[in-house]
Scaffold this active site. Structure first.
Site, PDB file in Angstrom:
ATOM      1  N   HIS A 133       0.965  -1.204  -0.172  1.00  0.00           N
ATOM      2  CA  HIS A 133      -0.096  -0.088  -0.072  1.00  0.00           C
ATOM      3  C   HIS A 133       0.878   1.233   0.032  1.00  0.00           C
ATOM      4  CE1 HIS A 133      -3.679   2.152   1.161  1.00  0.00           C
ATOM      5  NE2 HIS A 133      -2.817   3.034   1.822  1.00  0.00           N
ATOM      6  N   GLU A 134       1.796   1.416   0.787  1.00  0.00           N
ATOM      7  CA  GLU A 134       2.548   2.637   0.788  1.00  0.00           C
ATOM      8  C   GLU A 134       3.459   2.639  -0.063  1.00  0.00           C
ATOM      9  OE1 GLU A 134       1.756   4.688   3.112  1.00  0.00           O
ATOM     10  OE2 GLU A 134       0.395   3.334   4.487  1.00  0.00           O
TER      11      GLU A 134
ATOM     12  N   HIS B 289       1.590   4.582  -2.699  1.00  0.00           N
ATOM     13  CA  HIS B 289       1.801   6.140  -2.587  1.00  0.00           C
ATOM     14  C   HIS B 289       3.039   6.592  -2.828  1.00  0.00           C
ATOM     15  CE1 HIS B 289      -2.179   6.749  -0.345  1.00  0.00           C
ATOM     16  NE2 HIS B 289      -1.855   5.695   0.599  1.00  0.00           N
TER      17      HIS B 289
ATOM     18  N   GLU C 202      -4.803   7.723  -3.251  1.00  0.00           N
ATOM     19  CA  GLU C 202      -5.191   6.457  -2.527  1.00  0.00           C
ATOM     20  C   GLU C 202      -5.291   5.462  -3.808  1.00  0.00           C
ATOM     21  OE1 GLU C 202      -5.074   6.206   0.659  1.00  0.00           O
ATOM     22  OE2 GLU C 202      -6.433   4.269   0.847  1.00  0.00           O
TER      23      GLU C 202
END
Lengths: 501, 501
Positions: free
Chosen positions: B264-265, B268, B294
């Protein structure tokens, strides 16, 4: 007056916050930053430095300091308020004395000079740095001349790192030290060199770290207000009294490297952790001079950390940590190894006895250059002559001679080196005062106990931060001025136990 | 004009440097800072934030932007220069619209409200936060009213995080999504819950880290311009395009925790690493909106990282990494475990299918509160009613109901949540566009290859930074406006392979 003092404090706290942020950016750059961050980081550091400088030279600070002068004079000299105003005025006056145009010019030259040096040193090419150093010398003189009224042109430059010290007094002290150190080095170095092979085995890093972490915690370094990381060169930095960090450099095959840098940096860090919390965010936080700062790193690294008593206690633990490497090495062999004296070329690798000869050589050359007695082009020859006179060996090249230290190549000439030897001298002078107050300290060290020593240092030195100048502090703590006798006595007694003297 | 543009850039770079320094102080606070550093760090962050804000609202920036307007209008809309001036004007106008007095008042209230919440949540005491939330609601309305001319009072608040989105358009999209999601959740949750016991064994942290590091490097996350650390809550932060860092939280007995937060990170972070290097230090660096940001974390975490093809390739490697824990667990069991759907109380623990119901519930309540349809004291009841309608369960208490998220208690009411679901919707819409351009992408993922996808994202989304608003970017990339269809299609197809639908 209370309002004006509050306004001064608020302005200083803002400057302190910018400087602390810059310090964190610097710490990160040396410990954590990925390579891709380098360019922007340089720009960010320049911006923070510029903003902090702009805010310090704001005429509003000058007016506040003027308005506060009668209030300051109505207070006893060593009250916190009077000290805050006095030290702030000193910083302010230093900052406004130097025109921004000069600061920019010096900074551009230093960057250029550093670039030239990084190529010239590996190429052993002193001729490449001559025009750079000549300009550095002329800029150093120009910088000194922004502070007229000095006795010696080096005085204002020495003031930047060792406020209150002067070329004449430092030179007098160094002459005394050298006169006694040169024969001591000669007497030791005619004898066989100690065998330090036991330090050159393979020491897994995790166990090295666990071992020294345990020691510096016992010294009094507070990991709740600090941490230890890895960097190419060991250093101490801080962002508040509650956050003072150290770094070390590890070598698997050199036990001394990380261990003694940890003890050294912990000494610096305990000084800053020990400052009165009431000074947080003010100009009184932080150490008072390079020399006093170095006295604390050297006291913990050498006077404590290379003493026989200390290793009587810690060597069995070290043997348990590294049973294969040291299980069969006697304490005496190990103690001799960590105190090996040897004439060598590189200052940063030098032992406790020869180290100061390296430093004093540089200090003497700085004065000669500034006085115009020595031309830059003659520097390598002067270096070799002095090196031979003091250490009895001649550097085979300039790379490991006059080109070895970065200081002159990315800084100024004058004031860069004296703090190292002032620190060694002061480490013994302060330690003697501690022993006079608490004679049990040396026995306690041999039991792995450091509370009495640490508390005495906090009460007499650390908590004052930069409230007192170095000469004031020395007088307060030892009852007299800077003196080489305790240091010479310390070396004589210690090394008489290791060599025939 | 060139000079004025240069001056604008220099001023923006200075603000950017202050904000980057503050971001590093924040990163350090969450990852490395010893407890003793906390108090000073708060003050340092406040100082940097204040200085950056002062510099942004400097009327000189307003004059430069006015002077540059004809130049901007003479350039095509999507040139870098015109975009820089346009986005800088947007930031400037947002900053000057809100009086400093209000900013201070809001900030003091938020600190107080946060303190009350930290005690009220464990005590399950909603009544304690009522006066706080009532004031937050009134301040949120006051804030919106600094931006007159809105269609809906939430519009200016949504603009802060998702510029260009409006309450009406978001509500319309969310109504469509909810209408299709509620029956889908119902159809899935009447079936037996997937068994995820295989994720709950003991997974040594070093091997977890080695495994996900390998994956995110393959995705395209550049460790030469970033790093991964541990923090209490995972996050991404950056200090320049060359230094974008991520953090994860490890649990020894929960394989999902660190693994999927890393994916997820990294999503980003790849967005920010992919910005055109020419935008360094300008307002164009960084992502364009919370929703688009997101979309990238969710695309890499869910669409790629929870897909069957991805695990066909990586599961054998994971089994080699953890042979005792997973050697006898079939791929299908593991794939079901990482895609387990379950009605649950906590948004941050929710699965891919139910997650958006949690978000849309909050968005709807924000609008009702701002419109005055719902009183703060009736919020828990409204929460429970909507929760039951959407998820078919009722929270047994407020602690795991309306008190669970920090957003309303340390921020404002309005604009805090919609980005999460906009991101999920967009992740599928962007991925569909990528597949249309390069149909081989899904096969490549099943071979552990991500170059085509990553390059397409860089070229179409990442490199533009915040040059285009989210609606402009969606139109450019997909040829149409925001649409829920790709996301619903994605969920239907994927979960039809896991459940009887």
């Amino acid at each position: 007056m209370e309002n004006k003092l509050q306004e001064l404090k608020a302005r200083l706290a803002e400057i302190n916050d910018l400087n602390s942020a810059a310090a964190l950016l610097g710490w990160d750059q040396m410990t954590k930053m990925p390579p891709g961050g380098a360019v922007a980081r340089g720009r960010q550091l320049a911006t923070l430095g510029r903003l902090a400088h702009e805010k310090l030279v704001d005429p509003a600070i000058g007016r506040l300091l003027d308005d506060l002068r009668p209030y300051e004079q109505s207070l006893p000299y060593d009250t916190d308020q009077a000290s805050l105003i006095r030290v702030a005025r000193r910083e302010y006056e230093k900052a406004v004395q130097v025109p921004p145009e000069f600061v920019a010019r010096l900074s551009i030259h230093q960057t250029e000079s550093y670039e030239v040096w990084t190529k010239a040193r590996p190429a052993n090419d002193f001729s490449a740095v001559i025009p750079m150093l000549e300009k550095t010398l002329s800029l150093s003189r120009e910088l000194a001349d922004f502070f007229p009224g000095y006795d010696h042109i080096a005085d204002p430059l020495i003031d930047f790192s060792d406020y209150g010290m002067k070329a004449a007094s430092v030179r007098a002290v160094f002459d005394q030290l050298r006169a006694q150190l040169v024969p001591l080095v000669r007497a030791i170095t005619v004898q066989p060199v100690a065998d330090d092979a036991c330090l050159r085995r393979s020491f897994p890093l995790e166990r090295q770290e666990a071992f020294f972490t345990n020691i510096i915690q016992a010294f009094g370094y507070d990991f709740g207000r600090g941490r230890c990381d890895i960097s190419p060169h060991p250093f101490t930095t801080g962002f508040s009294i509650g956050d003072i960090r150290i770094t070390v450099r590890f070598q698997e095959d050199n036990l001394s490297e990380a261990l003694f840098s940890a003890l050294h940096e912990a000494g610096h860090a305990m000084y800053e952790q020990g400052v009165d919390p009431a000074y947080e965010g003010t100009v009184l936080a932080g150490g008072t001079s390079a020399g006093v700062h170095e006295s604390q790193s050297r006291l913990w690294e050498n006077i404590v950390g290379r003493s026989r008593g200390f290793w009587q206690f810690y060597y069995p633990e070290l043997q348990k940590t590294f049973p294969e490497q040291l299980g069969s090495v006697p304490l005496d062999t190990f103690y001799r190894a960590v105190n090996k004296v040897q004439r060598s070329l590189i200052r940063t690798d030098a032992d406790e006895v020869t180290y100061n000869l390296h430093v004093m050589l540089r200090f003497g050359l700085e004065l000669d250059l500034l006085e115009g007695k020595l031309a830059v082009r003659d520097l390598p020859e002067a270096w070799r002559a002095r090196f031979e006179a003091d250490l009895g060996i001649v550097p085979p090249d300039d790379r490991d001679g006059v080109l070895q230290d970065v200081h002159w190549y990315d800084g100024i000439i004058g004031g860069a080196f004296q703090g190292y030897t002032l620190g060694n001298i002061l480490s013994a002078q302060f330690y003697q005062a501690a022993l006079q107050a608490h004679p049990a300290i040396s026995d306690e060290i041999a039991q792995g106990k450091f509370d009495t020593l640490h508390s005495w240092l906090v009460d007499n030195i650390y908590k004052h931060g930069s409230k007192y100048t170095a000469p004031e502090l020395i007088e307060r703590v030892t009852g007299g001025p800077l003196s080489v006798s305790p240091y010479i006595d310390y070396l004589r007694v210690k090394y008489a136990g290791l060599y025939a003297l």
